[in-house]
Design a protein around this motif. Structure first.
Motif, short mmCIF file in Angstrom:
data_model
loop_
_atom_site.label_atom_id
_atom_site.label_comp_id
_atom_site.label_asym_id
_atom_site.label_seq_id
_atom_site.Cartn_x
_atom_site.Cartn_y
_atom_site.Cartn_z
N ILE A 66 1.40 -0.95 -0.01
CA ILE A 66 -0.28 -0.01 0.35
C ILE A 66 0.81 0.88 -0.42
O ILE A 66 1.90 1.62 0.85
N ASN A 67 1.27 2.32 -0.79
CA ASN A 67 2.02 3.19 -1.19
C ASN A 67 0.72 4.44 -0.67
O ASN A 67 1.74 5.41 0.26
N LYS A 68 -0.24 4.37 -0.69
CA LYS A 68 -0.50 5.95 -0.13
C LYS A 68 -2.47 5.75 0.31
O LYS A 68 -2.64 4.73 -0.99
N ALA A 69 -2.71 5.83 0.92
CA ALA A 69 -4.53 6.29 1.88
C ALA A 69 -4.96 7.21 1.71
O ALA A 69 -4.45 8.12 2.26
N SER A 70 -6.12 7.03 1.04
CA SER A 70 -6.84 8.91 1.12
C SER A 70 -8.73 7.92 1.91
O SER A 70 -8.49 7.41 1.40
N LYS A 71 -9.08 8.95 2.59
CA LYS A 71 -10.77 8.81 3.05
C LYS A 71 -11.22 9.58 3.05
O LYS A 71 -11.20 10.96 2.75
N ASN A 72 -12.57 9.29 3.49
CA ASN A 72 -13.90 10.57 2.85
C ASN A 72 -14.56 10.75 4.23
O ASN A 72 -14.55 9.44 5.01
N GLU A 73 -15.22 10.76 3.82
CA GLU A 73 -16.40 11.03 4.60
C GLU A 73 -17.46 9.67 5.26
O GLU A 73 -17.72 9.84 6.47
N ALA A 74 -17.26 8.99 4.44
CA ALA A 74 -18.13 7.96 4.66
C ALA A 74 -17.30 7.22 5.30
O ALA A 74 -18.09 5.58 5.29
N ASN A 75 -15.97 7.58 5.28
CA ASN A 75 -15.33 5.98 6.34
C ASN A 75 -14.92 4.91 5.20
O ASN A 75 -14.52 4.18 5.76
N GLN A 76 -14.57 5.23 3.63
CA GLN A 76 -13.92 5.06 2.78
C GLN A 76 -12.54 4.91 2.60
O GLN A 76 -12.28 6.19 2.15
N TYR A 77 -12.17 4.19 1.76
CA TYR A 77 -10.81 4.08 2.05
C TYR A 77 -9.98 4.06 0.33
O TYR A 77 -10.36 2.62 -0.14
N LYS A 78 -9.31 4.89 0.01
CA LYS A 78 -8.97 4.91 -1.16
C LYS A 78 -7.73 4.14 -1.28
O LYS A 78 -6.98 5.55 -0.88
N LEU A 79 -7.20 3.08 -2.41
CA LEU A 79 -5.43 3.09 -1.42
C LEU A 79 -4.46 3.03 -3.31
O LEU A 79 -5.60 2.13 -3.64
N GLU A 80 -3.81 2.91 -2.59
CA GLU A 80 -3.26 3.08 -4.06
C GLU A 80 -1.75 1.81 -3.53
O GLU A 80 -1.21 1.82 -3.16
N VAL A 81 -2.09 0.43 -4.81
CA VAL A 81 -1.10 -0.16 -4.16
C VAL A 81 -0.47 -0.78 -5.36
O VAL A 81 -1.55 -0.60 -6.23
N SER A 82 0.88 -1.28 -4.99
CA SER A 82 1.26 -1.72 -5.41
C SER A 82 1.72 -2.79 -5.98
O SER A 82 2.15 -3.86 -4.97
N LEU A 83 1.83 -4.17 -7.21
CA LEU A 83 1.95 -5.80 -6.83
C LEU A 83 3.46 -5.40 -6.97
O LEU A 83 4.25 -4.89 -8.05
N GLU A 84 4.06 -6.66 -6.72
CA GLU A 84 5.28 -7.76 -7.11
C GLU A 84 5.61 -7.70 -8.67
O GLU A 84 6.58 -7.22 -8.24
N ASP A 85 4.97 -8.06 -9.45
CA ASP A 85 4.84 -8.01 -10.94
C ASP A 85 5.29 -6.60 -11.11
O ASP A 85 5.18 -6.49 -12.57
N GLY A 86 4.75 -5.24 -10.19
CA GLY A 86 5.19 -3.96 -11.01
C GLY A 86 3.89 -3.58 -11.76
O GLY A 86 3.70 -2.32 -11.63
N THR A 87 2.70 -4.26 -11.89
CA THR A 87 1.63 -3.22 -11.80
C THR A 87 1.41 -2.79 -10.70
O THR A 87 1.04 -3.16 -9.70
N SER A 88 0.21 -1.26 -10.73
CA SER A 88 -0.25 -1.07 -9.50
C SER A 88 -2.40 -0.67 -10.16
O SER A 88 -1.83 -0.57 -10.86
#
Length: 102
Positions: A66-88
């Motif tokens: 998990i490279n970056k995490a963000s949260k909104n008012e509805a307590n939902q989390y938006k995560l920027e994720v990188s996989l081992e194969d280099g995709t994100s």
């Protein structure tokens, strides 16, 4: 008499077209408002992400980071994720780790 009838048909057709256009505009405005609400995420520290959210990522995406995490008012989390194969990519999850479709 024919001219009066034809003029009436054109006037009625114009009113119908205008009403349909206004309904379409209202639908687009509603969709845009919903999209803005969903995009109103503010960045949070990775330590603030609930255990259920990080556990979901670890379980479903082994080796992911998990490279970056963000949260909104509805307590939902938006995560920027990188996989081992280099995709994100990005995931949106509720605070219990359930995926939310965009």
């Amino acid at each position: 008499m024919k001219k009066l009838f034809i003029t009436s048909v054109f006037a009625l057709g114009s009113l119908t077209a205008f009403a349909q256009e206004e309904q379409a505009t209202e639908a687009v405005d509603a969709a845009a408002t919903e999209a803005v609400a969903q995009d109103a995420f503010a960045e949070v520290a990775l330590e603030e992400v609930p255990e259920a959210v990080t556990a979901m990522v670890e379980t479903n995406y082994p080796g992911a980071t998990i490279n970056k995490a963000s949260k909104n008012e509805a307590n939902q989390y938006k995560l920027e994720v990188s996989l081992e194969d280099g995709t994100s990519g990005a995931l949106i999850l509720d605070e219990e780790g359930n995926a939310i479709e965009q």
